[in-house]
Write a protein that holds these residues in place. Structure first.
Motif, PDB file in Angstrom:
ATOM      1  N   PHE A 165       0.828  -1.203   0.000  1.00 18.69           N
ATOM      2  CA  PHE A 165       0.000   0.000   0.000  1.00 18.69           C
ATOM      3  C   PHE A 165       0.865   1.256   0.000  1.00 18.69           C
ATOM      4  O   PHE A 165       1.960   1.263   0.562  1.00 18.69           O
ATOM      5  CB  PHE A 165      -0.929  -0.001   1.216  1.00 18.69           C
ATOM      6  N   PRO A 166       0.339   2.349  -0.587  1.00 19.98           N
ATOM      7  CA  PRO A 166       1.091   3.609  -0.644  1.00 19.98           C
ATOM      8  C   PRO A 166       1.104   4.338   0.700  1.00 19.98           C
ATOM      9  O   PRO A 166       1.738   5.370   0.837  1.00 19.98           O
ATOM     10  CB  PRO A 166       0.326   4.417  -1.690  1.00 19.98           C
ATOM     11  N   ASP A 167       0.369   3.810   1.672  1.00 17.92           N
ATOM     12  CA  ASP A 167       0.118   4.554   2.895  1.00 17.92           C
ATOM     13  C   ASP A 167      -0.090   3.536   4.020  1.00 17.92           C
ATOM     14  O   ASP A 167      -0.209   2.338   3.753  1.00 17.92           O
ATOM     15  CB  ASP A 167      -1.175   5.365   2.643  1.00 17.92           C
ATOM     16  N   TYR A 185      -7.437   8.901   4.456  1.00 12.30           N
ATOM     17  CA  TYR A 185      -8.436   9.660   3.694  1.00 12.30           C
ATOM     18  C   TYR A 185      -9.204   8.851   2.651  1.00 12.30           C
ATOM     19  O   TYR A 185      -9.948   9.412   1.873  1.00 12.30           O
ATOM     20  CB  TYR A 185      -7.765  10.851   2.992  1.00 12.30           C
ATOM     21  N   PHE A 186      -8.976   7.545   2.571  1.00 12.75           N
ATOM     22  CA  PHE A 186      -9.711   6.756   1.579  1.00 12.75           C
ATOM     23  C   PHE A 186      -9.786   5.288   2.005  1.00 12.75           C
ATOM     24  O   PHE A 186      -9.121   4.869   2.956  1.00 12.75           O
ATOM     25  CB  PHE A 186      -9.085   6.891   0.186  1.00 12.75           C
ATOM     26  N   ILE A 187     -10.649   4.550   1.300  1.00 13.86           N
ATOM     27  CA  ILE A 187     -10.859   3.125   1.591  1.00 13.86           C
ATOM     28  C   ILE A 187     -10.620   2.358   0.301  1.00 13.86           C
ATOM     29  O   ILE A 187     -11.223   2.668  -0.733  1.00 13.86           O
ATOM     30  CB  ILE A 187     -12.308   2.877   2.070  1.00 13.86           C
ATOM     31  N   LEU A 188      -9.731   1.377   0.349  1.00 16.57           N
ATOM     32  CA  LEU A 188      -9.521   0.551  -0.838  1.00 16.57           C
ATOM     33  C   LEU A 188     -10.300  -0.746  -0.687  1.00 16.57           C
ATOM     34  O   LEU A 188     -10.266  -1.379   0.377  1.00 16.57           O
ATOM     35  CB  LEU A 188      -8.028   0.247  -1.028  1.00 16.57           C
ATOM     36  N   VAL A 189     -11.008  -1.127  -1.759  1.00 16.05           N
ATOM     37  CA  VAL A 189     -11.760  -2.375  -1.767  1.00 16.05           C
ATOM     38  C   VAL A 189     -10.958  -3.365  -2.610  1.00 16.05           C
ATOM     39  O   VAL A 189     -10.626  -3.076  -3.765  1.00 16.05           O
ATOM     40  CB  VAL A 189     -13.165  -2.182  -2.357  1.00 16.05           C
ATOM     41  N   HIS A 199     -12.043  -0.874  -5.918  1.00 19.37           N
ATOM     42  CA  HIS A 199     -12.501   0.515  -5.818  1.00 19.37           C
ATOM     43  C   HIS A 199     -11.647   1.303  -4.840  1.00 19.37           C
ATOM     44  O   HIS A 199     -11.014   0.727  -3.955  1.00 19.37           O
ATOM     45  CB  HIS A 199     -13.964   0.575  -5.350  1.00 19.37           C
ATOM     46  N   ASN A 200     -11.700   2.599  -5.006  1.00 15.46           N
ATOM     47  CA  ASN A 200     -11.082   3.533  -4.072  1.00 15.46           C
ATOM     48  C   ASN A 200     -12.204   4.472  -3.657  1.00 15.46           C
ATOM     49  O   ASN A 200     -12.675   5.273  -4.442  1.00 15.46           O
ATOM     50  CB  ASN A 200      -9.948   4.283  -4.796  1.00 15.46           C
ATOM     51  N   ILE A 201     -12.663   4.303  -2.400  1.00 12.93           N
ATOM     52  CA  ILE A 201     -13.831   5.060  -1.939  1.00 12.93           C
ATOM     53  C   ILE A 201     -13.364   6.232  -1.086  1.00 12.93           C
ATOM     54  O   ILE A 201     -12.534   6.056  -0.194  1.00 12.93           O
ATOM     55  CB  ILE A 201     -14.746   4.146  -1.090  1.00 12.93           C
ATOM     56  N   THR A 202     -13.893   7.400  -1.362  1.00 15.44           N
ATOM     57  CA  THR A 202     -13.512   8.538  -0.537  1.00 15.44           C
ATOM     58  C   THR A 202     -14.586   9.616  -0.571  1.00 15.44           C
ATOM     59  O   THR A 202     -15.530   9.563  -1.372  1.00 15.44           O
ATOM     60  CB  THR A 202     -12.143   9.104  -0.976  1.00 15.44           C
ATOM     61  N   THR A 203     -14.479  10.538   0.342  1.00 10.22           N
ATOM     62  CA  THR A 203     -15.344  11.711   0.378  1.00 10.22           C
ATOM     63  C   THR A 203     -14.629  12.769   1.206  1.00 10.22           C
ATOM     64  O   THR A 203     -13.746  12.425   2.011  1.00 10.22           O
ATOM     65  CB  THR A 203     -16.731  11.370   0.970  1.00 10.22           C
TER      66      THR A 203
HETATM   67  C1  LIG Z   1      -7.537   6.918  -3.667  1.00  5.22           C
HETATM   68  O1  LIG Z   1      -8.148   8.201  -3.814  1.00  5.22           O
HETATM   69  C2  LIG Z   1      -7.536   9.223  -3.049  1.00  5.22           C
HETATM   70  C3  LIG Z   1      -8.382  10.453  -3.183  1.00  5.22           C
HETATM   71  O2  LIG Z   1      -8.834  10.653  -4.468  1.00  5.22           O
HETATM   72  C4  LIG Z   1      -6.114   9.431  -3.535  1.00  5.22           C
HETATM   73  O3  LIG Z   1      -5.496  10.421  -2.773  1.00  5.22           O
HETATM   74  C5  LIG Z   1      -5.367   8.120  -3.354  1.00  5.22           C
HETATM   75  O4  LIG Z   1      -4.060   8.237  -3.872  1.00  5.22           O
HETATM   76  C6  LIG Z   1      -6.073   6.996  -4.064  1.00  5.22           C
HETATM   77  N1  LIG Z   1      -5.396   5.755  -3.690  1.00  5.22           N
HETATM   78  C7  LIG Z   1      -5.108   4.805  -4.536  1.00  5.22           C
HETATM   79  C8  LIG Z   1      -4.366   3.645  -4.046  1.00  5.22           C
HETATM   80  O5  LIG Z   1      -5.471   4.876  -5.689  1.00  5.22           O
END
Ligand SMILES: *[C@@H]1O[C@H](CO)[C@@H](O)[C@H](O)[C@H]1NC(C)=O
Ligand SMILES: *[C@@H]1O[C@H](CO)[C@@H](O)[C@H](O)[C@H]1NC(C)=O
Ligand SMILES: *[C@@H]1O[C@H](CO)[C@@H](O)[C@H](O)[C@H]1NC(C)=O
Ligand SMILES: *[C@@H]1O[C@H](CO)[C@@H](O)[C@H](O)[C@H]1NC(C)=O
Ligand SMILES: *[C@@H]1O[C@H](CO)[C@@H](O)[C@H](O)[C@H]1NC(C)=O
Ligand SMILES: *[C@@H]1O[C@H](CO)[C@@H](O)[C@H](O)[C@H]1NC(C)=O
Ligand SMILES: *[C@@H]1O[C@H](CO)[C@@H](O)[C@H](O)[C@H]1NC(C)=O
Ligand SMILES: *[C@@H]1O[C@H](CO)[C@@H](O)[C@H](O)[C@H]1NC(C)=O
Ligand SMILES: *[C@@H]1O[C@H](CO)[C@@H](O)[C@H](O)[C@H]1NC(C)=O
Ligand SMILES: *[C@@H]1O[C@H](CO)[C@@H](O)[C@H](O)[C@H]1NC(C)=O
Ligand SMILES: *[C@@H]1O[C@H](CO)[C@@H](O)[C@H](O)[C@H]1NC(C)=O
Ligand SMILES: *[C@@H]1O[C@H](CO)[C@@H](O)[C@H](O)[C@H]1NC(C)=O
Length: 377
Positions: A165-167, A185-189, A199-203
């Motif tokens: 993961f990037p984070d 700041y986001f949820i990965l499915v 999916h990449n869920i965020t708000t």
């Molecule tokens: C998911 O979306 C957020 C907000 O748009 C972005 O910052 C993040 O890099 C995205 N993460 C991935 C793994 O795509």
């Protein structure tokens, strides 16, 4: 129980070899754990009825020509509706009310606190789930990875290798063959079969993703947003999708909403990491306004943080994971019953599997713990 069954379902009589056998249509007896029964396949219900003798107390006839003969009633069971199935009581004896496994908390804790645990190393593990493969799964906050174990021996499942993961992952939930991994700041499915990113869920109001639960058969996802003390509600775009879009939010009256526990589609519980308390939420069906109530305050027993997660067992005991206080167990009225004390854990999340096998994640000491109290429910 007989009274309950008779109130809820209609009991009829069939005559086999001039013996009267009461039965219930469209119903089976489903043991929660193991049971004293045998299964016979490729036999019609009629053939199974002819095989009945004084050894058997109950018979399930499934729609697929499978029969289950019970020698004794299981202590813990459900009465389940299956169209065209039938449940027979050949001796005209009916089961007692279903009991929970290990209602005696002290006896259960003695077994858990004297069993020899199994350990596995993971850098800063957080939430635990059991997935569709039967794997025990966690996320490593410092390795930015998902870690899967064979749940029986805590050996790591190495293939396919975990996504990197990037984070830092902060939370993990599981629903419909997908892992929901929460980041700040986001949820990965992620597909649980091949780690495909779905999916990449965020708000914009998501800040510090913590627990997620699913209501209405997955139509609604509830997310704890810990930094700004919000509960966020997301709607699924269509029935086969894992794509959720934000619909509304509700602020909570305390700091750091963290763990969630599903009760039913109109009720759930939230733990406060800051307050060590548990709050209940209830709403009228389809309402977007949830009524918050303080349910249990562990503060007097556990004055310092962190109230991370709640697990409720079949006996309606509340297993509250409280960091350095390990896991404190309360009854449903909030009365303190006891704790898991084997060693100096710092428990982030405790989950309970069949036969009270308990899994703990110890975030500070970089390990997962499995405790098998050797119970047969
Ligand atoms: C998911 O979306 C957020 C907000 O748009 C972005 O910052 C993040 O890099 C995205 N993460 C991935 C793994 O795509
Ligand atoms: C059930 O019967 C079918 C056909 O008679 C047979 O092919 C099958 O192997 C049987 N299955 C079992 C479990 O006995
Ligand atoms: C009942 O039937 C089973 C096999 O169908 C047999 O093993 C058992 O001994 C029988 N019990 C009695 C009491 O006849
Ligand atoms: C028959 O149905 C029961 C209950 O749904 C299931 O547990 C069992 O595996 C099925 N048996 C076969 C042979 O399909
Ligand atoms: C139970 O279901 C069967 C069909 O599976 C039906 O023929 C029968 O009339 C039903 N019995 C009662 C008492 O409802
Ligand atoms: C752990 O359990 C899995 C699945 O049961 C098995 O394949 C594996 O060999 C076991 N590993 C060890 C070290 O016992
Ligand atoms: C991943 O597995 C799912 C089934 O669980 C399948 O539908 C999908 O095509 C697979 N994706 C890849 C990239 O293999
Ligand atoms: C998810 O749903 C939103 C809103 O319906 C849509 O804009 C977005 O493109 C969807 N994302 C994916 C990957 O399908
Ligand atoms: C949901 O759970 C709450 C709390 O236990 C209870 O009061 C309510 O009646 C339940 N609702 C349904 C529809 O079961
Ligand atoms: C509740 O929502 C569901 C799904 O969105 C909808 O089908 C149903 O009609 C709604 N019920 C009420 C009483 O508004
Ligand atoms: C946990 O149990 C141990 C041993 O029974 C006891 O010494 C300790 O005080 C308990 N912890 C709490 C918070 O009550
Ligand atoms: C537990 O306590 C002992 C002694 O107090 C200490 O040496 C150890 O590092 C602690 N942590 C673990 C994980 O055992």
């Amino acid at each position: 129980m007989l009274v309950n069954i008779l109130f809820n379902l209609l009991l009829f009589i069939v005559i086999v070899n001039s013996i009267k056998i009461p039965f219930i249509n469209n119903t089976i007896l489903k043991p929660t754990f193991s049971s004293n029964s045998i299964i016979i396949q490729n036999h019609t219900c009629k053939q199974c009825l002819c095989m009945l003798n004084s050894s058997y107390i109950a018979l399930n006839c499934f729609p697929n020509n499978t029969c289950q003969f019970f020698y004794t009633f299981p202590n813990t069971y459900q009465i389940q509706t299956i169209p065209t199935a039938r449940l027979y009581f050949p001796k005209q004896i009916y089961p007692n009310a279903s009991q929970c496994c290990m209602p005696d908390t002290q006896s259960l804790l003695n077994k858990l606190n004297t069993a020899i645990p199994t350990y596995a190393s993971v850098p800063s593990p957080r939430c635990l789930i059991l997935d569709n493969h039967g794997y025990l799964v966690t996320v490593s906050q410092t390795n930015n990875s998902l870690v899967r174990f064979y749940s029986t021996n805590l050996t790591i499942v190495s293939q396919p290798p975990s996504p990197n993961f990037p984070d830092s992952p902060l939370n993990l939930a599981f629903y419909n063959d997908a892992y929901y991994v929460g980041f700040e700041y986001f949820i990965l499915v992620i597909d649980s079969n091949n780690f495909t990113l779905l999916h990449n869920i965020t708000t914009s109001s998501l800040s510090g993703t913590r627990d997620m639960i699913f209501l209405n058969n997955g139509q609604m996802m509830v997310v704890a947003s810990t930094d700004n003390a919000f509960l966020l509600f997301f709607n699924r775009s269509n029935i086969v999708s894992t794509n959720y879009t934000f619909v509304y939010q509700q602020s909570v009256s305390y700091t750091n909403p963290h763990g969630l526990w599903y009760i039913n589609d109109t009720s759930f519980y939230v733990t406060s990491w800051g307050n060590n308390a548990i709050y209940s939420y209830s709403a009228k069906k389809n309402s977007t306004l949830w009524t918050e109530k303080l349910l249990l305050n562990a503060g007097p027993i556990a004055p310092s943080p962190y109230g991370s997660h709640l697990t409720i067992d079949g006996c309606k005991r509340y297993w509250f994971s409280l960091g350095t206080y390990d896991v404190l167990i309360f009854d449903s009225y909030g009365l303190f019953l006891g704790n898991i004390t084997q060693t100096n854990y710092t428990v982030f999340h405790a989950i309970i599997a069949n036969n009270y096998v308990v899994y703990l994640s110890d975030n500070q000491f970089n390990r997962i713990i499995r405790i098998d109290p050797n119970i047969q429910c």
